[in-house]
Design a protein around this motif. Structure first.
Motif, mmCIF file in Angstrom:
data_model
loop_
_atom_site.group_PDB
_atom_site.id
_atom_site.type_symbol
_atom_site.label_atom_id
_atom_site.label_comp_id
_atom_site.label_asym_id
_atom_site.label_seq_id
_atom_site.Cartn_x
_atom_site.Cartn_y
_atom_site.Cartn_z
ATOM 1 N N GLN A 142 12.383 27.878 -47.803
ATOM 2 C CA GLN A 142 13.549 27.535 -47.006
ATOM 3 C C GLN A 142 13.158 26.588 -45.881
ATOM 4 O O GLN A 142 11.975 26.490 -45.524
ATOM 5 C CB GLN A 142 14.229 28.794 -46.449
ATOM 6 N N SER A 143 14.152 25.948 -45.322
ATOM 7 C CA SER A 143 13.912 25.037 -44.205
ATOM 8 C C SER A 143 13.677 25.857 -42.935
ATOM 9 O O SER A 143 13.963 27.065 -42.893
ATOM 10 C CB SER A 143 15.121 24.116 -44.002
ATOM 11 N N ALA A 144 13.181 25.201 -41.906
ATOM 12 C CA ALA A 144 12.977 25.880 -40.625
ATOM 13 C C ALA A 144 14.309 26.391 -40.087
ATOM 14 O O ALA A 144 14.390 27.509 -39.552
ATOM 15 C CB ALA A 144 12.322 24.928 -39.630
ATOM 16 N N GLU A 145 15.367 25.615 -40.253
ATOM 17 C CA GLU A 145 16.684 26.027 -39.776
ATOM 18 C C GLU A 145 17.164 27.281 -40.513
ATOM 19 O O GLU A 145 17.682 28.217 -39.889
ATOM 20 C CB GLU A 145 17.687 24.895 -39.987
ATOM 21 N N GLU A 146 16.974 27.332 -41.822
ATOM 22 C CA GLU A 146 17.351 28.517 -42.596
ATOM 23 C C GLU A 146 16.549 29.738 -42.154
ATOM 24 O O GLU A 146 17.081 30.846 -42.046
ATOM 25 C CB GLU A 146 17.141 28.273 -44.092
ATOM 26 N N HIS A 147 15.275 29.516 -41.885
ATOM 27 C CA HIS A 147 14.409 30.608 -41.444
ATOM 28 C C HIS A 147 14.877 31.152 -40.093
ATOM 29 O O HIS A 147 14.963 32.374 -39.895
ATOM 30 C CB HIS A 147 12.963 30.125 -41.364
ATOM 31 N N ILE A 148 15.197 30.267 -39.172
ATOM 32 C CA ILE A 148 15.683 30.684 -37.854
ATOM 33 C C ILE A 148 16.993 31.451 -37.990
ATOM 34 O O ILE A 148 17.193 32.475 -37.334
ATOM 35 C CB ILE A 148 15.820 29.471 -36.913
ATOM 36 N N ASP A 149 17.873 30.986 -38.863
ATOM 37 C CA ASP A 149 19.134 31.695 -39.100
ATOM 38 C C ASP A 149 18.863 33.106 -39.626
ATOM 39 O O ASP A 149 19.509 34.068 -39.188
ATOM 40 C CB ASP A 149 20.019 30.925 -40.083
ATOM 41 N N LYS A 166 17.677 35.278 -36.756
ATOM 42 C CA LYS A 166 18.791 35.648 -35.869
ATOM 43 C C LYS A 166 19.619 36.771 -36.482
ATOM 44 O O LYS A 166 20.035 37.701 -35.783
ATOM 45 C CB LYS A 166 19.676 34.432 -35.602
#
Length: 67
Positions: free
Chosen positions: A52-59, A62
């Motif tokens: 996954q992308s970094a953004e997906e991982h952060i989501d 959260k």
């Protein structure tokens, strides 16, 4: 530290900290990192991972923290 290779520090009667010789700490840390690497490789072999992308991982993080 002259007599022992580690020292346990208690706070209010509970063991709280450990003082180690720096070389012993480095050995301990290296073994800990080796174990984490082996566990990651086992997860990869089992297919227990996702890409996954970094953004997906952060989501995902959260969402986990919101629970």
């Amino acid at each position: 530290m002259d007599k022992f290779d580690e020292l346990i520090i208690s706070v209010r009667g509970k063991e709280k900290y450990v003082v180690l010789d720096i070389e012993r700490y480095r050995e301990f840390r290296a073994k800990e990192l080796d174990l984490a690497y082996m566990e990651a490789m086992q997860d990869i072999e089992k297919g227990d991972y996702k890409i996954q992308s970094a953004e997906e991982h952060i989501d995902d993080l959260k969402k986990m923290l919101a629970k």
